[in-house]
Design a protein around this motif. Structure first.
Motif, PDB file in Angstrom:
ATOM      1  N   GLY A 186       1.410  10.391  -5.171  1.00 53.27           N
ATOM      2  CA  GLY A 186       2.682  10.609  -4.496  1.00 53.27           C
ATOM      3  C   GLY A 186       2.973  12.068  -4.227  1.00 53.27           C
TER       4      GLY A 186
ATOM      5  N   LYS B 248       0.795  -1.221   0.000  1.00 55.50           N
ATOM      6  CA  LYS B 248       0.000   0.000   0.000  1.00 55.50           C
ATOM      7  C   LYS B 248       0.834   1.281   0.000  1.00 55.50           C
ATOM      8  N   TRP B 249       2.165   1.190   0.048  1.00 59.67           N
ATOM      9  CA  TRP B 249       2.972   2.409   0.097  1.00 59.67           C
ATOM     10  C   TRP B 249       4.397   2.156  -0.398  1.00 59.67           C
ATOM     11  N   GLU B 250       5.031   3.250  -0.776  1.00 58.29           N
ATOM     12  CA  GLU B 250       6.443   3.242  -1.142  1.00 58.29           C
ATOM     13  C   GLU B 250       7.069   4.528  -0.622  1.00 58.29           C
TER      14      GLU B 250
ATOM     15  N   ASN C 241      -2.158   5.488  -7.991  1.00 63.66           N
ATOM     16  CA  ASN C 241      -0.997   5.796  -7.165  1.00 63.66           C
ATOM     17  C   ASN C 241      -0.894   7.308  -7.029  1.00 63.66           C
TER      18      ASN C 241
ATOM     19  N   PHE D 225      -3.358   3.192  -3.645  1.00 63.50           N
ATOM     20  CA  PHE D 225      -4.740   2.977  -3.231  1.00 63.50           C
ATOM     21  C   PHE D 225      -5.320   1.700  -3.842  1.00 63.50           C
TER      22      PHE D 225
ATOM     23  N   VAL E 182       7.204  10.018  -1.132  1.00 68.58           N
ATOM     24  CA  VAL E 182       6.286   9.058  -0.514  1.00 68.58           C
ATOM     25  C   VAL E 182       5.092   8.910  -1.441  1.00 68.58           C
ATOM     26  N   SER E 183       4.669   7.683  -1.676  1.00 67.00           N
ATOM     27  CA  SER E 183       3.494   7.461  -2.514  1.00 67.00           C
ATOM     28  C   SER E 183       2.566   6.458  -1.852  1.00 67.00           C
ATOM     29  N   ALA E 184       1.293   6.703  -2.008  1.00 61.49           N
ATOM     30  CA  ALA E 184       0.256   5.814  -1.485  1.00 61.49           C
ATOM     31  C   ALA E 184      -0.350   5.042  -2.645  1.00 61.49           C
TER      32      ALA E 184
END
Length: 257
Positions: free
Chosen positions: A189, A157-159, A187, A182, A178-180
């Motif tokens: 970020g 779910k994240w990076e 995506n 979903f 930071v990226s979410a």
């Protein structure tokens, strides 16, 4: 009784065995341009090499991968990338520390493209379907390549990435992205970077927000970028820009029976 590995475990085992053996992997690309005086504001006309790159990758152990790239652009050869990827925590056996909370994590040390925004993944011409980079990128981060290190990690779910690099004229630069995630389609970020001067004061700040939506056969990318320059000279001013790209991939339709 003989224990049998699952397909995934067997694949990972074979991959790690090959990687540990230090196999070299060569890839590369080039593109050809046709120039006219009107297209490049010069007298040159005819065919020319746009980009050319040779990439070398090798794993010196299951946990360490070495990558290098010699790139040609604007009439000169230069080092595009040269870094070591040191794996740390993750789910697969290519990580020294097993973790169920992080799929993959580690540190990059060397020269690399700065993980800022969404466009840094499309610098190589095979990845840039729309041929030229967005103007908002050109006037801000502009295919940012530097020497330093990146700490990275990611899950379903994240990076996240955090970096420290030399920066412009030796001024240390730090930042992160930071990226979410979903869903597998969406995506979102955010990115930030700051260049500090000799007195450790911020000189240039970069901000960015991006969105990628990929639902076959449609792909949409949008990004908003800000460059704040504290010097405010004739050559150095604040820049704010955005772009929107959309693509329709006909390949999946054309290859159906």
């Amino acid at each position: 009784a003989e224990a049998k590995l699952s397909a995934k475990e067997q694949s990972e085992a074979e991959f790690s065995e090959a990687e540990a053996a230090g196999d070299l992997r060569f890839t590369g690309f080039f593109d050809i341009l046709y120039l006219t005086p009107e297209s490049n504001n010069e007298e040159e006309q005819g065919f020319a090499i746009g980009q050319m790159e040779v990439d070398i990758e090798s794993a010196i152990s299951p946990f360490i991968t070495m990558t290098g790239a010699i790139a040609y652009g604007d009439g000169v050869f230069e080092v595009g990338e040269a870094y070591a990827d040191l794996h740390w925590m993750g789910e697969s056996i290519s990580h020294p520390v097993h973790s169920e909370f992080v799929d993959h994590s580690g540190v990059l040390v060397g020269q690399f493209y700065i993980p800022f925004g969404a466009d840094y993944l499309r610098i190589a011409s095979p990845d840039r379907d729309l041929i030229t980079p967005p103007l908002a990128v050109e006037y801000t981060v502009d295919s940012w390549n530097d020497l330093g290190l990146v700490l990275y990690g990611g899950h379903e779910k994240w990076e996240a990435q955090g970096f420290v690099v030399n920066g412009d004229q030796g001024n240390i630069t730090y930042g992160g992205r930071v990226s979410a995630i979903f869903s597998e389609y969406l995506n979102i970020g955010g990115s930030y970077a700051t260049v500090i001067d000799d007195n450790s004061d911020p000189r240039i700040n970069f901000w960015g927000g991006d969105l990628t939506f990929d639902y076959e056969p449609f792909e949409v990318t949008a990004e908003y970028l800000v460059k704040q320059d504290e010097l405010q000279t004739e050559e150095q001013t604040d820049v704010t820009g955005y772009y929107f790209e959309s693509k329709l991939n006909l390949h999946s339709w054309l290859t159906k029976d």
